[in-house]
Design a protein around this motif. Structure first.
Motif, PDB file in Angstrom:
ATOM      1  N   UNK A  51       0.808  -1.220   0.000  1.00 16.25           N
ATOM      2  CA  UNK A  51       0.000   0.000   0.000  1.00 16.25           C
ATOM      3  C   UNK A  51       0.842   1.271   0.000  1.00 16.25           C
ATOM      4  N   UNK A  52       2.165   1.134   0.089  1.00 15.12           N
ATOM      5  CA  UNK A  52       3.049   2.304   0.021  1.00 15.12           C
ATOM      6  C   UNK A  52       3.738   2.448  -1.327  1.00 15.12           C
ATOM      7  N   UNK A  53       3.459   1.542  -2.267  1.00 14.80           N
ATOM      8  CA  UNK A  53       4.182   1.514  -3.542  1.00 14.80           C
ATOM      9  C   UNK A  53       3.230   1.845  -4.680  1.00 14.80           C
ATOM     10  N   UNK A  54       3.701   2.663  -5.615  1.00 17.23           N
ATOM     11  CA  UNK A  54       2.937   3.011  -6.812  1.00 17.23           C
ATOM     12  C   UNK A  54       3.852   2.897  -8.027  1.00 17.23           C
ATOM     13  N   UNK A  55       3.686   1.866  -8.867  1.00 21.44           N
ATOM     14  CA  UNK A  55       4.493   1.765 -10.094  1.00 21.44           C
ATOM     15  C   UNK A  55       4.104   2.866 -11.079  1.00 21.44           C
ATOM     16  N   UNK A  56       5.101   3.376 -11.799  1.00 18.64           N
ATOM     17  CA  UNK A  56       4.845   4.414 -12.788  1.00 18.64           C
ATOM     18  C   UNK A  56       5.882   4.333 -13.892  1.00 18.64           C
ATOM     19  N   UNK A  57       5.547   4.935 -15.025  1.00 14.63           N
ATOM     20  CA  UNK A  57       6.477   4.985 -16.159  1.00 14.63           C
ATOM     21  C   UNK A  57       6.897   6.428 -16.390  1.00 14.63           C
ATOM     22  N   UNK A  58       8.190   6.605 -16.560  1.00 15.48           N
ATOM     23  CA  UNK A  58       8.745   7.928 -16.838  1.00 15.48           C
ATOM     24  C   UNK A  58      10.024   7.750 -17.633  1.00 15.48           C
ATOM     25  N   UNK A  59      10.182   8.577 -18.653  1.00 17.68           N
ATOM     26  CA  UNK A  59      11.373   8.527 -19.512  1.00 17.68           C
ATOM     27  C   UNK A  59      11.566   7.132 -20.112  1.00 17.68           C
ATOM     28  N   UNK A  60      10.443   6.547 -20.541  1.00 15.74           N
ATOM     29  CA  UNK A  60      10.472   5.215 -21.169  1.00 15.74           C
ATOM     30  C   UNK A  60      11.074   4.145 -20.265  1.00 15.74           C
ATOM     31  N   UNK A  61      10.896   4.308 -18.966  1.00 19.20           N
ATOM     32  CA  UNK A  61      11.414   3.334 -18.009  1.00 19.20           C
ATOM     33  C   UNK A  61      10.385   3.137 -16.900  1.00 19.20           C
ATOM     34  N   UNK A  62      10.474   1.994 -16.234  1.00 16.84           N
ATOM     35  CA  UNK A  62       9.573   1.667 -15.134  1.00 16.84           C
ATOM     36  C   UNK A  62      10.238   2.022 -13.811  1.00 16.84           C
ATOM     37  N   UNK A  63       9.469   2.731 -12.953  1.00 17.15           N
ATOM     38  CA  UNK A  63       9.945   3.141 -11.646  1.00 17.15           C
ATOM     39  C   UNK A  63       8.910   2.765 -10.590  1.00 17.15           C
ATOM     40  N   UNK A  64       9.369   2.735  -9.337  1.00 23.24           N
ATOM     41  CA  UNK A  64       8.476   2.448  -8.219  1.00 23.24           C
ATOM     42  C   UNK A  64       8.588   3.577  -7.202  1.00 23.24           C
TER      43      UNK A  64
END
Length: 387
Positions: free
Chosen positions: A94-107
């Motif tokens: 519940x503290x993690x949100x995956x996202x995409x930025x600069x054509x890469x996957x981040x958490x």
């Protein structure tokens, strides 16, 4: 709140504990096959100590419990200066949100002080269930109605037990007569005194003054409520993909089908989770340069450790095929080996290769006849006459 439903609790527990008890090792491919790579840093993390506060079994159970409840489970990968993994720290989903930025996957991880921290995908182990391209879906969101119905049924039954008048029978005066209030209270008190407590269960009583006792059976509404509760167990098992007998619902279990249901639990329930765990570790804990040489493997055969007959038949069949040697079987059973002779692999004498069985029989050898002594003498005499 969902954990108050016993069927859901048991489903989560049986999956997480089953996977948690299986040996998980890093293997190395060699010219002669494969071997356990004990020296690989990832082997220590997944097999023994993922971090300084948890053992491997506890960490695995936690990952499975989170992914079965929230749809996702995360662990941060801590690396040393040589980029080797040295620790795995769980992160609450519940503290993690995956996202995409600069054509890469981040958490993006929410910290306790409120400031988010962004971690690259290469440093996060992400175990997920059924879902979209970024996150897994929470089973609780889709099973909310089934779980809510089960909880409502439990509350209804508890309220009936607490507030409802559950009559076991009715005492009637003889004929159309009636008793006074004092006599009614006296009869009721005497009846309760004789029938109170489990020690009086099944006793025979004598009712005087012509009083009639009429027993009452279970109302249809109570019987339907019990059937509904049983259906709720089956419905929750459908969401979790767990055979009902694994949550102690043996209504439809028989001696003939219980073995096949246990096999279905291994292949249909545990199998997909094993593949997901192995592939995530292969991607994140083994470098791309060594991916073709090293791989992680969860040994599902550990489930058979509690079944000696099945285990013995399995060893016998693989030994007769030349797959296992006696020493290898002894090692799997945590027993002492029998020396160098135990490394010899055995096969039955009456077995042969397919090529040899399909080949036509070899023709018999050609025998050249030889002359006997009598024939040599006759030839010699004939030669002398002609001479």
């Amino acid at each position: 709140t969902a954990y108050t439903v016993s069927a859901y609790w048991c489903c989560v527990r049986v999956i997480s504990e089953t996977v948690g008890q299986m040996p998980w090792r890093i293997h190395e491919r060699t010219s002669s096959g494969q071997r356990v790579a004990e020296y690989h840093p990832a082997d220590r993390l997944v097999n023994r100590i993922p971090n300084r506060e948890q053992d491997a079994a506890t960490w695995r159970e936690l990952m499975l419990r989170w992914v079965l409840t929230w749809g996702n489970a995360y662990s941060e990968i801590v690396r040393d200066s040589s980029y080797r993994p040295i620790e795995l720290w769980p992160i609450e989903p519940w503290r993690v949100a995956p996202l995409r930025a600069d054509n890469a996957l981040w958490y993006e991880v929410q910290q306790a002080d409120g400031d988010p921290v962004t971690l690259p995908a290469a440093d996060v182990l992400h175990f997920r269930g059924l879902g979209d391209d970024l996150v897994g879906w929470s089973v609780l969101r889709y099973a909310a109605r089934s779980l809510g119905l089960s909880m409502a049924q439990e509350e209804s039954m508890a309220a009936q037990q607490e507030n409802g008048a559950k009559l076991s029978g009715i005492l009637r005066p003889p004929g159309a007569g009636s008793f006074t209030r004092e006599k009614t209270d006296a009869i009721a008190a005497a009846w309760q005194q004789q029938n109170a407590g489990s020690k009086n269960h099944g006793r025979v009583y004598l009712i005087n003054q012509g009083i009639e006792f009429t027993p009452l059976s279970m109302p249809n509404t109570d019987a339907q409520l019990l059937e509904s509760r049983q259906f709720s167990v089956i419905d929750i098992c459908r969401f979790m993909r767990v055979p009902p007998h694994k949550v102690f619902d043996l209504t439809r279990a028989t001696f003939a089908n219980i073995t096949h249901q246990s096999l279905e639990f291994q292949t249909d329930t545990i199998g997909p989770w094993i593949v997901k765990l192995e592939q995530q570790v292969n991607r994140k804990l083994i470098s791309p340069a060594a991916a073709g040489r090293f791989f992680s493997k969860i040994n599902a055969n550990a489930i058979l450790r509690m079944d000696p007959d099945t285990r013995a038949n399995w060893y016998t069949r693989l030994r007769d095929l030349g797959v296992f040697s006696p020493n290898q079987i002894a090692a799997l059973e945590d027993m002492d080996t029998v020396g160098a002779d135990g490394d010899v692999r055995l096969v039955p004498v009456n077995m042969q290769t397919l090529e040899r069985a399909a080949a036509p029989p070899a023709p018999p050898p050609h025998v050249v006849p030889t002359a006997t002594d009598d024939e040599d003498g006759e030839r010699a005499d004939e030669a002398a006459d002609n001479g």
